[in-house]
Design a protein around this motif. Structure first.
Motif, PDB file in Angstrom:
ATOM      1  N   ARG A   5      38.107  37.060  23.261  1.00  0.00           N
ATOM      2  CA  ARG A   5      38.532  37.079  24.656  1.00  0.00           C
ATOM      3  C   ARG A   5      37.615  36.174  25.473  1.00  0.00           C
ATOM      4  NH1 ARG A   5      43.157  38.969  22.938  1.00  0.00           N
ATOM      5  NH2 ARG A   5      43.309  41.231  22.697  1.00  0.00           N
ATOM      6  N   GLN A   6      38.107  35.760  26.647  1.00  0.00           N
ATOM      7  CA  GLN A   6      37.364  34.843  27.511  1.00  0.00           C
ATOM      8  C   GLN A   6      37.307  35.394  28.935  1.00  0.00           C
ATOM      9  OE1 GLN A   6      35.826  32.128  26.602  1.00  0.00           O
ATOM     10  NE2 GLN A   6      36.781  31.296  24.764  1.00  0.00           N
ATOM     11  N   TYR A   7      36.893  36.649  29.060  1.00  0.00           N
ATOM     12  CA  TYR A   7      36.880  37.271  30.387  1.00  0.00           C
ATOM     13  C   TYR A   7      35.829  36.644  31.297  1.00  0.00           C
ATOM     14  CZ  TYR A   7      39.916  40.688  28.167  1.00  0.00           C
ATOM     15  OH  TYR A   7      40.947  41.291  27.487  1.00  0.00           O
ATOM     16  N   ALA A  65      37.502  33.671  32.781  1.00  0.00           N
ATOM     17  CA  ALA A  65      38.439  34.071  33.834  1.00  0.00           C
ATOM     18  C   ALA A  65      37.692  34.397  35.122  1.00  0.00           C
ATOM     19  CB  ALA A  65      39.257  35.274  33.381  1.00  0.00           C
ATOM     20  N   CYS A  93      45.834  35.878  23.160  1.00  0.00           N
ATOM     21  CA  CYS A  93      45.638  35.596  24.581  1.00  0.00           C
ATOM     22  C   CYS A  93      44.186  35.898  24.929  1.00  0.00           C
ATOM     23  CB  CYS A  93      46.572  36.445  25.439  1.00  0.00           C
ATOM     24  SG  CYS A  93      46.202  36.312  27.212  1.00  0.00           S
ATOM     25  N   PHE A 119      42.864  36.142  27.654  1.00  0.00           N
ATOM     26  CA  PHE A 119      42.780  36.912  28.900  1.00  0.00           C
ATOM     27  C   PHE A 119      43.663  38.159  28.836  1.00  0.00           C
ATOM     28  CE2 PHE A 119      42.748  32.277  29.936  1.00  0.00           C
ATOM     29  CZ  PHE A 119      41.380  32.151  30.130  1.00  0.00           C
ATOM     30  N   HIS A 120      43.815  38.715  27.638  1.00  0.00           N
ATOM     31  CA  HIS A 120      44.843  39.734  27.379  1.00  0.00           C
ATOM     32  C   HIS A 120      44.817  40.892  28.370  1.00  0.00           C
ATOM     33  CE1 HIS A 120      47.491  42.440  25.226  1.00  0.00           C
ATOM     34  NE2 HIS A 120      46.539  43.353  25.255  1.00  0.00           N
ATOM     35  N   LEU A 132      43.447  41.340  31.293  1.00  0.00           N
ATOM     36  CA  LEU A 132      43.741  40.932  32.663  1.00  0.00           C
ATOM     37  C   LEU A 132      45.226  40.625  32.844  1.00  0.00           C
ATOM     38  CD1 LEU A 132      40.718  38.559  33.402  1.00  0.00           C
ATOM     39  CD2 LEU A 132      41.111  40.833  34.356  1.00  0.00           C
ATOM     40  N   SER A 133      45.815  39.999  31.834  1.00  0.00           N
ATOM     41  CA  SER A 133      47.234  39.624  31.954  1.00  0.00           C
ATOM     42  C   SER A 133      48.143  40.842  31.965  1.00  0.00           C
ATOM     43  CB  SER A 133      47.634  38.680  30.818  1.00  0.00           C
ATOM     44  OG  SER A 133      47.665  39.360  29.569  1.00  0.00           O
ATOM     45  N   VAL A 136      47.379  35.693  36.267  1.00  0.00           N
ATOM     46  CA  VAL A 136      46.635  35.287  35.080  1.00  0.00           C
ATOM     47  C   VAL A 136      47.427  34.302  34.229  1.00  0.00           C
ATOM     48  CG1 VAL A 136      45.580  36.108  32.932  1.00  0.00           C
ATOM     49  CG2 VAL A 136      45.264  37.397  35.060  1.00  0.00           C
ATOM     50  N   ASN A 170      46.292  30.635  33.260  1.00  0.00           N
ATOM     51  CA  ASN A 170      46.218  30.260  31.859  1.00  0.00           C
ATOM     52  C   ASN A 170      47.026  28.991  31.581  1.00  0.00           C
ATOM     53  OD1 ASN A 170      45.644  30.761  28.999  1.00  0.00           O
ATOM     54  ND2 ASN A 170      47.805  31.285  28.833  1.00  0.00           N
ATOM     55  N   CYS A 227      50.304  34.807  23.229  1.00  0.00           N
ATOM     56  CA  CYS A 227      49.934  34.262  24.530  1.00  0.00           C
ATOM     57  C   CYS A 227      51.188  33.984  25.357  1.00  0.00           C
ATOM     58  CB  CYS A 227      49.129  32.982  24.319  1.00  0.00           C
ATOM     59  SG  CYS A 227      48.616  32.156  25.835  1.00  0.00           S
TER      60      CYS A 227
END
Length: 227
Positions: free
Chosen positions: A102-104, A107, A170, A172-173, A175-176, A183, A187, A214
């Motif tokens: 993940r890439q929180y 984000a 994804c 940013f899962h 959050l999405s 989001v 993305n 995604c």
């Protein structure tokens, strides 16, 4: 810095390294010290033999958690004052990892930058979030290797029946799930920037709503040679 800038496999290795209690305590000690730390100082503070402290400190350097500098002690001057001391400093300020990737943090950075620009320019946040995301995406491209850039970012691309790419993961899962419109738009803009820097049209990235992947996919226009 945090571990977000490191490749995912290296972040896993960094966390695994801290599974050893001596290394974890030494890393935390160096992190809190506020200045470069020598082996003798670290060994004394952690009540460890100097050789043990040295071994684990050097392992933390190899894994990218600490950095090394050599400095002559300030209180020793003149001939025979000794060799420069080996000192350790934090290379990372925190260590985090998730499976799947993940890439929180990314984000959060994009949204904070968008809010800052919005305030400075007096325009709605949503009007600048796409610009911010695309700008950051262009820093993450790999010329001639869009799939490689996607893999490095954790999207897990795989060829689909249209000769384009679907993205299994994804970054940013969570959050999405709660803020889908915001989001997914962010993305898409980010991926468009990655595509552009990789030598493709941002239009190669299109929406792909649905569960289990995604919210964007790559059309055949983005089908670079698999690497």
């Amino acid at each position: 810095m945090g571990t977000t800038g490191l490749p995912w496999a290296r972040r896993i290795a960094a966390v695994a390294t801290l599974g050893d209690s001596h290394r974890r305590r030494l890393f935390e000690y160096v992190l809190r010290a506020g200045q470069p730390v020598g082996r003798d100082e670290a060994a004394s503070a952690m009540d460890l033999p100097r050789s043990t402290a040295s071994f684990h400190l050097d392992r933390l350097v190899r894994e990218g958690l600490l950095s090394v500098q050599f400095r002559k002690p300030a209180h020793k001057t003149g001939p025979g004052s000794g060799r420069p001391a080996k000192l350790y400093s934090p290379e990372l300020q925190e260590v985090t990892v998730s499976i799947p990737e993940r890439q929180y943090d990314l984000a959060g950075h994009l949204m904070a930058e968008a809010i800052s620009r919005s305030t400075a320019q007096g325009v709605p946040v949503e009007a600048v979030l796409g610009e911010v995301a695309a700008d950051r995406g262009r820093l993450s491209g790999r010329p001639g290797d869009f799939p490689g850039a996607l893999r490095e970012l954790g999207y897990e691309p795989y060829p689909d029946e249209s000769e384009g790419y679907r993205l299994r993961n994804c970054p940013f899962h969570r959050l999405s799930q709660e803020h889908e419109d915001v989001v997914c738009a962010m993305n898409g803009a980010f991926l468009g920037g990655v595509a552009s820097a990789s030598g493709l049209s941002p239009g190669a990235v299109v929406p792909d709503p649905g569960d289990g992947h995604c919210c964007a996919r790559v059309t055949p226009a983005g089908n670079n040679t698999e690497r």
